[in-house]
Design a protein around this motif. Structure first.
Motif, PDB file in Angstrom:
ATOM      1  N   TYR A   1      86.416  80.163  45.993  1.00 32.68           N
ATOM      2  CA  TYR A   1      86.920  79.375  46.791  1.00 32.68           C
ATOM      3  C   TYR A   1      86.098  79.154  48.210  1.00 32.68           C
ATOM      4  O   TYR A   1      85.949  78.156  48.842  1.00 32.68           O
ATOM      5  CB  TYR A   1      88.328  79.728  47.411  1.00 32.68           C
ATOM      6  N   ALA A   2      85.315  80.270  48.591  1.00 31.21           N
ATOM      7  CA  ALA A   2      84.343  80.299  49.792  1.00 31.21           C
ATOM      8  C   ALA A   2      83.249  78.966  49.700  1.00 31.21           C
ATOM      9  O   ALA A   2      83.089  78.236  50.184  1.00 31.21           O
ATOM     10  CB  ALA A   2      83.857  81.367  50.030  1.00 31.21           C
ATOM     11  N   PHE A   3      82.934  79.247  48.507  1.00 33.11           N
ATOM     12  CA  PHE A   3      81.699  78.409  47.909  1.00 33.11           C
ATOM     13  C   PHE A   3      82.227  76.997  47.540  1.00 33.11           C
ATOM     14  O   PHE A   3      81.429  76.023  47.880  1.00 33.11           O
ATOM     15  CB  PHE A   3      80.802  78.986  46.865  1.00 33.11           C
ATOM     16  N   TRP A   4      83.340  76.916  47.103  1.00 31.13           N
ATOM     17  CA  TRP A   4      83.907  75.652  46.783  1.00 31.13           C
ATOM     18  C   TRP A   4      84.082  74.703  48.016  1.00 31.13           C
ATOM     19  O   TRP A   4      83.742  73.592  47.813  1.00 31.13           O
ATOM     20  CB  TRP A   4      85.321  75.937  46.255  1.00 31.13           C
ATOM     21  N   GLU A   5      84.635  75.446  49.163  1.00 29.87           N
ATOM     22  CA  GLU A   5      84.627  74.710  50.449  1.00 29.87           C
ATOM     23  C   GLU A   5      83.148  74.321  50.643  1.00 29.87           C
ATOM     24  O   GLU A   5      83.064  73.157  51.489  1.00 29.87           O
ATOM     25  CB  GLU A   5      85.403  75.418  51.326  1.00 29.87           C
ATOM     26  N   LEU A   6      82.198  74.948  50.568  1.00 31.82           N
ATOM     27  CA  LEU A   6      80.782  74.734  50.836  1.00 31.82           C
ATOM     28  C   LEU A   6      80.265  73.543  50.102  1.00 31.82           C
ATOM     29  O   LEU A   6      79.688  72.966  50.559  1.00 31.82           O
ATOM     30  CB  LEU A   6      79.861  76.098  50.935  1.00 31.82           C
ATOM     31  N   VAL A   7      80.558  73.739  49.063  1.00 32.83           N
ATOM     32  CA  VAL A   7      80.359  72.321  48.233  1.00 32.83           C
ATOM     33  C   VAL A   7      80.955  70.912  48.840  1.00 32.83           C
ATOM     34  O   VAL A   7      80.079  70.040  48.737  1.00 32.83           O
ATOM     35  CB  VAL A   7      80.654  72.301  46.692  1.00 32.83           C
ATOM     36  N   GLY A   8      82.126  71.008  49.178  1.00 27.99           N
ATOM     37  CA  GLY A   8      82.799  70.006  49.813  1.00 27.99           C
ATOM     38  C   GLY A   8      82.029  69.582  50.820  1.00 27.99           C
ATOM     39  O   GLY A   8      81.885  68.311  51.235  1.00 27.99           O
ATOM     40  N   LEU A   9      81.788  70.343  51.959  1.00 25.79           N
ATOM     41  CA  LEU A   9      80.809  70.220  53.199  1.00 25.79           C
ATOM     42  C   LEU A   9      79.446  69.806  52.681  1.00 25.79           C
ATOM     43  O   LEU A   9      79.293  68.629  53.402  1.00 25.79           O
ATOM     44  CB  LEU A   9      80.686  71.606  53.827  1.00 25.79           C
ATOM     45  N   ALA A  10      78.732  70.162  51.651  1.00 28.41           N
ATOM     46  CA  ALA A  10      77.452  69.568  51.314  1.00 28.41           C
ATOM     47  C   ALA A  10      77.768  68.039  50.611  1.00 28.41           C
ATOM     48  O   ALA A  10      76.933  67.114  50.949  1.00 28.41           O
ATOM     49  CB  ALA A  10      76.766  70.453  50.324  1.00 28.41           C
ATOM     50  N   SER A  11      78.824  67.778  49.860  1.00 29.21           N
ATOM     51  CA  SER A  11      78.937  66.484  49.500  1.00 29.21           C
ATOM     52  C   SER A  11      79.236  65.573  50.739  1.00 29.21           C
ATOM     53  O   SER A  11      78.918  64.155  50.441  1.00 29.21           O
ATOM     54  CB  SER A  11      80.113  66.532  48.363  1.00 29.21           C
ATOM     55  N   LEU A  12      79.885  66.054  51.641  1.00 30.51           N
ATOM     56  CA  LEU A  12      80.468  65.403  52.889  1.00 30.51           C
ATOM     57  C   LEU A  12      79.011  64.634  53.399  1.00 30.51           C
ATOM     58  O   LEU A  12      78.742  63.563  53.708  1.00 30.51           O
ATOM     59  CB  LEU A  12      81.100  66.019  53.893  1.00 30.51           C
ATOM     60  N   LEU A  13      78.091  65.665  53.528  1.00 27.14           N
ATOM     61  CA  LEU A  13      76.570  65.383  54.134  1.00 27.14           C
ATOM     62  C   LEU A  13      76.074  64.354  53.407  1.00 27.14           C
ATOM     63  O   LEU A  13      75.069  63.513  53.943  1.00 27.14           O
ATOM     64  CB  LEU A  13      76.161  66.771  54.519  1.00 27.14           C
ATOM     65  N   LEU A  14      76.044  64.501  51.892  1.00 29.54           N
ATOM     66  CA  LEU A  14      74.951  63.901  51.298  1.00 29.54           C
ATOM     67  C   LEU A  14      75.669  62.659  51.054  1.00 29.54           C
ATOM     68  O   LEU A  14      74.825  61.517  51.006  1.00 29.54           O
ATOM     69  CB  LEU A  14      74.896  64.645  49.840  1.00 29.54           C
ATOM     70  N   ILE A  15      77.046  62.344  50.674  1.00 30.40           N
ATOM     71  CA  ILE A  15      77.525  60.994  50.367  1.00 30.40           C
ATOM     72  C   ILE A  15      77.305  60.099  51.770  1.00 30.40           C
ATOM     73  O   ILE A  15      76.948  59.200  51.754  1.00 30.40           O
ATOM     74  CB  ILE A  15      78.870  61.275  50.132  1.00 30.40           C
ATOM     75  N   GLY A  16      77.541  60.851  53.004  1.00 33.81           N
ATOM     76  CA  GLY A  16      77.286  60.148  54.324  1.00 33.81           C
ATOM     77  C   GLY A  16      75.944  60.313  54.839  1.00 33.81           C
ATOM     78  O   GLY A  16      75.880  60.037  56.009  1.00 33.81           O
ATOM     79  N   PHE A  17      74.962  60.383  53.980  1.00 37.62           N
ATOM     80  CA  PHE A  17      73.642  60.520  54.593  1.00 37.62           C
ATOM     81  C   PHE A  17      73.152  59.396  55.316  1.00 37.62           C
ATOM     82  O   PHE A  17      72.489  59.639  56.373  1.00 37.62           O
ATOM     83  CB  PHE A  17      72.808  60.963  53.310  1.00 37.62           C
ATOM     84  N   TRP A  18      73.643  58.242  54.988  1.00 36.48           N
ATOM     85  CA  TRP A  18      73.239  57.133  55.709  1.00 36.48           C
ATOM     86  C   TRP A  18      74.515  56.714  56.437  1.00 36.48           C
ATOM     87  O   TRP A  18      75.064  55.586  56.133  1.00 36.48           O
ATOM     88  CB  TRP A  18      72.910  56.096  54.645  1.00 36.48           C
ATOM     89  N   TYR A  19      74.704  57.554  57.405  1.00 35.53           N
ATOM     90  CA  TYR A  19      76.015  57.474  58.307  1.00 35.53           C
ATOM     91  C   TYR A  19      75.961  56.146  59.011  1.00 35.53           C
ATOM     92  O   TYR A  19      77.046  55.829  59.596  1.00 35.53           O
ATOM     93  CB  TYR A  19      76.281  58.644  59.096  1.00 35.53           C
ATOM     94  N   ASP A  20      74.896  55.693  59.247  1.00 37.55           N
ATOM     95  CA  ASP A  20      74.871  54.468  60.185  1.00 37.55           C
ATOM     96  C   ASP A  20      75.261  53.188  59.571  1.00 37.55           C
ATOM     97  O   ASP A  20      75.255  52.127  60.106  1.00 37.55           O
ATOM     98  CB  ASP A  20      73.293  54.146  60.571  1.00 37.55           C
ATOM     99  N   ARG A  21      75.438  53.266  58.075  1.00 36.97           N
ATOM    100  CA  ARG A  21      76.060  52.306  57.179  1.00 36.97           C
ATOM    101  C   ARG A  21      77.615  52.754  57.550  1.00 36.97           C
ATOM    102  O   ARG A  21      78.276  53.628  56.694  1.00 36.97           O
ATOM    103  CB  ARG A  21      75.658  52.345  55.888  1.00 36.97           C
ATOM    104  N   PRO A  22      78.423  51.694  57.697  1.00 40.79           N
ATOM    105  CA  PRO A  22      79.880  51.918  57.794  1.00 40.79           C
ATOM    106  C   PRO A  22      80.483  52.391  56.553  1.00 40.79           C
ATOM    107  O   PRO A  22      81.426  53.165  56.361  1.00 40.79           O
ATOM    108  CB  PRO A  22      80.407  50.746  58.180  1.00 40.79           C
TER     109      PRO A  22
END
Length: 629
Positions: A138-159
């Motif tokens: 579960y600990a690494f499961w949540e870390l995967v969620g964080l990494a996916s947030l950062l990568l999906i929103g990598f171009w965060y200047d795009r709404p």
């Protein structure tokens, strides 16, 4: 052939990505960032290959971690045959994606951070694969969620990218909350956080399964995955085709012995519904990556349905083959986007001559996805469908609907993939077609070999020969040594029927006329069956209304009471101040003034003058006479 993986190599395997993340996260636009990430992943890939031959052997590492009264949580890691397979898959796909990304992200000003986020994700995925109990997982499961947030929103200047990242994160939190509840229920029932072999109560099993529902985009938590295509295309290939979404399938494999028969039935039904929903949603999409995203949803549903029917081996087999041809499709799609600078398939067409390498790789990977014989997808799909029919034969007549639905969904895959290939590579040339906005599409060209090489390698790994000496029979596959016992062969008519459906679906996809944008069929497909609108009406809308009501209540009632109490307190304070100044202080000051006057009068009488004494005595005598008489 090693019998086990030494502890220092385990530490290096798990620690290398996090060290690389620390080095890369602040590196900015340095040219060597990508190559450092590639080198780190290559070292991990080498360790994974070193450990891979010892397939039957299961290793465990354990040490004390948390001890609180009767609660004990050990720090446990585990490496078995399935884990070894996943290590190779995660490292292999990540290595090819990062090589591809060196060229694809060449001009991005934040590419150092991009590769850092990829390393963070790889480390989190390795933690899930190696976790020895539910808490560590579960600990690494949540870390995967964080990494996916950062990568999906990598171009965060795009709404759109920022919104997609938030949507993915929030929808995954729903499943993760239920997953955590399931972990706590598991501890309450068994007294341990380990992966048990005895079935849990149905509710606990379903809560554990909810973690898979969110992470692997199962119904109803599936709408985040197509929106996640706003991230860079290599991210889509790594996270949302081969590894992150596969984490839910890996979780199901780990907890499968802990699921009751009723919980497994829920798993099978959810997977079947997701397979159909994803296929229908992919049918009339116009974005090249969204078609592949919904294809991923559908294939993940197929794997989940296999898990529900007890076919763990077939599900893991399809997880393995799907990782290669779907990552190949996404990277090939990236080459198309790189060439024509649009993701809208209606602005493409005729690209098979301009992009011959991309066309051939796309065609082979799409055929593998559809289940064409001699390719890997045919083998793994036959393993799932054969297991589903065997499962249904031991149950009531209504159970036959499940494998039949799965079989028909495989034909649906061929329909939307053939349609996609027609729109991209056939028809009028993109050079002679004006985009709807009025701009002409630039002359397309193939990317460099740093992008083409990984696509060709993934395409070659989609050939069935790599997985079975007989590419027409799943039971000659070496994968059975990794994933466990594969199900018995299905009915003799199953393979021919599957091939006929694929051919019919491919023909229909090429002949299918594009519906008008306003048609109900196209709208239902492009809007994911209106799931987001349903959520807006029954979840988001009511929650926003409740939030607005609470805000108004806070402003008008709570703040009104607080402000009224404050105003009353101020008024009382002013009254007290007035009484204090003119009452208490007036009385005290008046008494003081009287005392001063009496003192002054007394002092004047006792001033030492004889005249004053005589006058005073005379006055007293007069007063006494007046009072007596």
């Amino acid at each position: 052939m090693p019998d086990s993986l030494p502890l220092p190599l385990l530490i290096a395997l798990l620690g290398l990505p996090f060290v690389a993340f620390g080095l890369l996260v602040g590196s900015g636009n340095r040219a060597g960032a990508g190559w450092l990430a590639v080198l780190t992943t290559a070292l991990g890939f080498g360790i994974s290959l070193y450990a891979f031959p010892s397939l039957p052997h299961t290793q465990r590492w354990e040490t004390n971690w948390i001890q609180f009264q009767s609660l004990t949580v050990p720090l446990q890691f585990r490496l078995d045959a399935v884990g070894r397979m996943m290590l190779v898959v995660v490292h292999g796909i990540a290595l090819l994606v990062q090589l591809y990304s060196i060229s694809y992200m060449h001009d991005d000003a934040r590419r150092g951070r991009y590769f850092a986020y990829l390393q963070l994700f790889i480390g989190a995925m390795l933690g899930i694969v190696l976790a020895g109990n539910l808490v560590i997982l579960y600990a690494f499961w949540e870390l995967v969620g964080l990494a996916s947030l950062l990568l999906i929103g990598f171009w965060y200047d795009r709404p759109a990218a920022a919104a997609a990242a938030k949507k993915a994160f929030l929808m995954n939190r729903i499943g993760d909350a239920a997953f955590l509840l399931g972990i706590l229920m598991t501890y309450r029932h068994t007294g341990s956080f380990g992966f048990g072999t005895a079935p849990l109560p149905t509710l606990a099993g379903v809560c554990l399964f909810m973690g898979c529902v969110a992470k692997s985009a199962q119904f109803p938590l599936l709408t985040w995955l197509p929106d996640a295509m706003e991230g860079p295309t290599p991210v889509s290939a790594l996270l949302h085709a081969a590894t992150m979404v596969a984490a839910g399938i890996f979780l199901l494999a780990r907890i499968h012995p802990m699921l009751s028969s009723d919980a497994l039935l829920v798993v099978a039904l959810v997977g079947t519904l997701t397979t159909v929903w994803g296929g229908l949603s992919a049918l009339f999409q116009t974005d090249i990556k969204r078609v592949l995203a919904f294809s991923t949803v559908s294939q993940l549903g197929l794997m989940v349905a296999a898990m529900g029917t007890g076919n763990v081996g077939g599900a893991l087999f399809h997880l393995l083959t799907h990782a290669f041809f779907k990552a190949g499709l996404f990277l090939a799609a990236g080459s198309v986007i790189h060439a024509v600078h649009t993701q809208n398939m209606r602005e493409m067409g005729g690209l098979r001559k301009a992009l011959p390498h991309t066309y051939l790789t796309y065609l082979i990977c799409a055929a593998a996805l559809s289940g064409v014989p001699l390719l890997s997808g045919f083998l793994s799909k036959e393993a799932i469908l054969g297991g589903a029919f065997s499962w249904a034969n031991n149950r009531s007549g209504a159970a036959q609907l499940l494998p039949v639905t799965l079989l028909l969904s495989s034909g649906l895959t061929a329909v939307y993939m053939a349609r996609q290939i027609r729109l991209i590579f056939f028809g009028p040339s993109a050079n002679s077609t004006a985009a709807p906005a009025g701009r002409a599409v630039a002359a397309p060209h193939e990317p460099d070999w740093l992008m083409r090489g990984p696509v060709w390698l993934l395409t070659s790994l989609s050939v069935g020969f790599w997985f079975s000496l007989n590419p027409l029979s799943v039971h000659h596959s070496w994968v059975a040594q990794v994933v466990g016992v594969l199900p018995d062969e299905g009915p003799v008519w199953l393979a021919p029927a599957s091939v006929v459906l694929v051919l019919l679906g491919g023909w229909l996809g090429f002949r299918l006329r594009e519906p008008a944008e306003t048609s109900q069929l196209a709208q239902a497909s492009q809007q994911y069956g209106y799931l987001d609108q349903l959520y807006q009406r029954i979840v988001t809308g009511p929650v926003l209304w409740l939030a607005s009501l609470v805000n108004r209540t806070d402003q008008r009632v709570v703040d009104g009471v607080v402000n009224g109490v404050g105003l009353g307190t101020v008024m009382v304070a002013h009254l007290v101040s007035f009484f204090d100044r003119f009452g208490v202080d007036g009385l005290v000051n008046g008494a003081g003034k009287v005392a001063i006057g009496v003192g002054q009068l007394t002092r004047s009488v006792q001033g030492g003058r004889v005249q004053t004494y005589i006058a005073t005595a005379l006055a007293i005598v007069v007063l006494l006479l007046w009072w007596i008489l």
